[in-house]
Design a protein around this motif. Sequence first.
Motif, mmCIF file in Angstrom:
data_model
loop_
_atom_site.group_PDB
_atom_site.id
_atom_site.type_symbol
_atom_site.label_atom_id
_atom_site.label_comp_id
_atom_site.label_asym_id
_atom_site.label_seq_id
_atom_site.Cartn_x
_atom_site.Cartn_y
_atom_site.Cartn_z
ATOM 1 N N ASP A 1 -45.235 0.565 -8.403
ATOM 2 C CA ASP A 1 -44.432 0.784 -9.614
ATOM 3 C C ASP A 1 -43.415 1.902 -9.447
ATOM 4 O OD1 ASP A 1 -45.696 -1.232 -11.072
ATOM 5 O OD2 ASP A 1 -47.281 0.119 -11.748
ATOM 6 N N ALA A 2 -43.514 2.673 -8.376
ATOM 7 C CA ALA A 2 -42.601 3.800 -8.169
ATOM 8 C C ALA A 2 -41.250 3.302 -7.667
ATOM 9 C CB ALA A 2 -43.201 4.784 -7.172
ATOM 10 N N ASP A 3 -40.190 3.914 -8.184
ATOM 11 C CA ASP A 3 -38.846 3.569 -7.725
ATOM 12 C C ASP A 3 -38.533 4.231 -6.385
ATOM 13 O OD1 ASP A 3 -37.859 1.974 -9.988
ATOM 14 O OD2 ASP A 3 -38.219 3.827 -11.103
ATOM 15 N N ILE A 4 -39.170 5.366 -6.135
ATOM 16 C CA ILE A 4 -38.990 6.084 -4.870
ATOM 17 C C ILE A 4 -40.250 6.870 -4.571
ATOM 18 C CG2 ILE A 4 -37.882 8.064 -6.007
ATOM 19 C CD1 ILE A 4 -36.076 8.281 -3.439
ATOM 20 N N VAL A 5 -40.604 6.951 -3.294
ATOM 21 C CA VAL A 5 -41.715 7.772 -2.812
ATOM 22 C C VAL A 5 -41.096 8.935 -2.061
ATOM 23 C CG1 VAL A 5 -43.744 7.865 -1.313
ATOM 24 C CG2 VAL A 5 -43.277 5.808 -2.666
ATOM 25 N N LEU A 6 -41.491 10.133 -2.440
ATOM 26 C CA LEU A 6 -40.909 11.356 -1.897
ATOM 27 C C LEU A 6 -42.009 12.189 -1.241
ATOM 28 C CD1 LEU A 6 -38.492 13.341 -1.780
ATOM 29 C CD2 LEU A 6 -39.044 13.983 -4.119
ATOM 30 N N ILE A 7 -41.926 12.366 0.078
ATOM 31 C CA ILE A 7 -42.912 13.177 0.805
ATOM 32 C C ILE A 7 -42.478 14.636 0.729
ATOM 33 C CG2 ILE A 7 -44.068 13.613 3.018
ATOM 34 C CD1 ILE A 7 -44.628 10.815 1.825
ATOM 35 N N THR A 8 -43.294 15.452 0.056
ATOM 36 C CA THR A 8 -42.996 16.883 -0.024
ATOM 37 C C THR A 8 -44.013 17.725 0.749
ATOM 38 O OG1 THR A 8 -44.071 16.915 -2.189
ATOM 39 C CG2 THR A 8 -41.672 16.849 -2.166
ATOM 40 N N THR A 9 -45.198 17.194 0.959
ATOM 41 C CA THR A 9 -46.202 17.851 1.812
ATOM 42 C C THR A 9 -46.802 16.774 2.701
ATOM 43 O OG1 THR A 9 -46.728 19.373 -0.007
ATOM 44 C CG2 THR A 9 -48.248 19.326 1.861
ATOM 45 N N ASP A 10 -46.772 17.002 3.989
ATOM 46 C CA ASP A 10 -47.156 15.976 4.964
ATOM 47 C C ASP A 10 -48.630 16.053 5.358
ATOM 48 O OD1 ASP A 10 -46.536 18.443 6.112
ATOM 49 O OD2 ASP A 10 -45.913 17.574 8.010
ATOM 50 N N HIS A 11 -49.498 15.763 4.405
ATOM 51 C CA HIS A 11 -50.937 15.806 4.691
ATOM 52 C C HIS A 11 -51.309 14.807 5.788
ATOM 53 C CE1 HIS A 11 -51.750 18.584 1.503
ATOM 54 N NE2 HIS A 11 -51.379 17.756 0.547
ATOM 55 N N SER A 12 -52.229 15.210 6.645
ATOM 56 C CA SER A 12 -52.662 14.381 7.777
ATOM 57 C C SER A 12 -53.366 13.105 7.343
ATOM 58 C CB SER A 12 -53.607 15.176 8.683
ATOM 59 O OG SER A 12 -52.963 16.310 9.186
ATOM 60 N N CYS A 13 -53.986 13.122 6.185
ATOM 61 C CA CYS A 13 -54.777 11.974 5.738
ATOM 62 C C CYS A 13 -53.937 10.831 5.167
ATOM 63 C CB CYS A 13 -55.803 12.418 4.703
ATOM 64 S SG CYS A 13 -55.068 13.119 3.215
ATOM 65 N N TYR A 14 -52.652 11.049 4.948
ATOM 66 C CA TYR A 14 -51.812 10.004 4.374
ATOM 67 C C TYR A 14 -51.544 8.887 5.376
ATOM 68 C CZ TYR A 14 -50.555 12.766 0.217
ATOM 69 O OH TYR A 14 -50.564 13.464 -0.962
ATOM 70 N N ASN A 15 -51.519 7.675 4.864
ATOM 71 C CA ASN A 15 -51.209 6.493 5.674
ATOM 72 C C ASN A 15 -49.712 6.218 5.526
ATOM 73 O OD1 ASN A 15 -50.831 3.944 6.735
ATOM 74 N ND2 ASN A 15 -52.762 3.145 5.932
ATOM 75 N N TYR A 16 -48.911 6.861 6.354
ATOM 76 C CA TYR A 16 -47.459 6.757 6.248
ATOM 77 C C TYR A 16 -46.960 5.350 6.550
ATOM 78 C CZ TYR A 16 -47.720 11.769 5.803
ATOM 79 O OH TYR A 16 -48.029 13.017 5.351
ATOM 80 N N GLU A 17 -47.609 4.669 7.451
ATOM 81 C CA GLU A 17 -47.200 3.302 7.773
ATOM 82 C C GLU A 17 -47.317 2.406 6.542
ATOM 83 O OE1 GLU A 17 -48.354 -0.064 11.049
ATOM 84 O OE2 GLU A 17 -48.473 2.041 11.621
ATOM 85 N N GLU A 18 -48.417 2.531 5.833
ATOM 86 C CA GLU A 18 -48.621 1.736 4.608
ATOM 87 C C GLU A 18 -47.624 2.147 3.524
ATOM 88 O OE1 GLU A 18 -50.402 -1.188 2.199
ATOM 89 O OE2 GLU A 18 -50.601 -0.826 4.341
ATOM 90 N N MET A 19 -47.353 3.430 3.415
ATOM 91 C CA MET A 19 -46.387 3.907 2.418
ATOM 92 C C MET A 19 -44.999 3.341 2.687
ATOM 93 S SD MET A 19 -47.270 7.902 1.907
ATOM 94 C CE MET A 19 -48.931 8.446 1.637
ATOM 95 N N VAL A 20 -44.564 3.408 3.932
ATOM 96 C CA VAL A 20 -43.242 2.889 4.297
ATOM 97 C C VAL A 20 -43.169 1.395 4.007
ATOM 98 C CG1 VAL A 20 -41.710 2.394 6.247
ATOM 99 C CG2 VAL A 20 -42.730 4.666 5.997
ATOM 100 N N LYS A 21 -44.226 0.703 4.339
ATOM 101 C CA LYS A 21 -44.266 -0.746 4.149
ATOM 102 C C LYS A 21 -44.142 -1.114 2.669
ATOM 103 C CE LYS A 21 -47.576 -4.507 4.845
ATOM 104 N NZ LYS A 21 -48.926 -4.795 5.324
ATOM 105 N N ARG A 22 -44.774 -0.345 1.788
ATOM 106 C CA ARG A 22 -44.854 -0.727 0.378
ATOM 107 C C ARG A 22 -43.812 -0.068 -0.525
ATOM 108 N NH1 ARG A 22 -50.852 -0.042 -1.442
ATOM 109 N NH2 ARG A 22 -49.891 -0.689 -3.394
ATOM 110 N N ALA A 23 -43.259 1.047 -0.129
ATOM 111 C CA ALA A 23 -42.329 1.773 -1.001
ATOM 112 C C ALA A 23 -41.003 1.036 -1.146
ATOM 113 C CB ALA A 23 -42.078 3.166 -0.433
#
Length: 131
Positions: free
Chosen positions: A86-108
């Motif tokens: 539902d988000a119009d944009i995903v903004l990374i402000t803190t790069d926590h190690s536990c985040y799944n960036y591949e999934e975020m890029v795919k879905r954002a």
Amino acid sequence: MPEFVVDNTMKLLNEQKKAMNGSKVLLMGVAYKKDIDDMRESPALKVIEHLEKNGAEVIYNDPYVPEFKHNGKEYISVEWEKAIDDADIVLITTDHSCYNYEEMVKRAKIFYDTRNASKDVKNNREKIHKL
């Protein structure tokens, strides 16, 4: 730097024919730095202020900061996996190690990485915008 991030966020939304006013921004990470729960002097707080001043609806996720109060408003961390669609944009402000960036890029819809956290993510779309 927070003003620069917000200006770029506005430009990225505008490129998609979307105004900042009324846009839903999913902010990933509000801690001062990765993998900690300390918010003191976190630039994410200024980013939130500027986004909201420009009419954006800000939601956030931070596994280390489940909730916080800022300028009299209470914020509660959302499950990014449920909120991202539902988000119009995903903004990374803190790069926590536990985040799944591949999934975020795919879905954002739009992915704006201010921390270069997605540098190793392979994708075939010009979706990743970096600071």
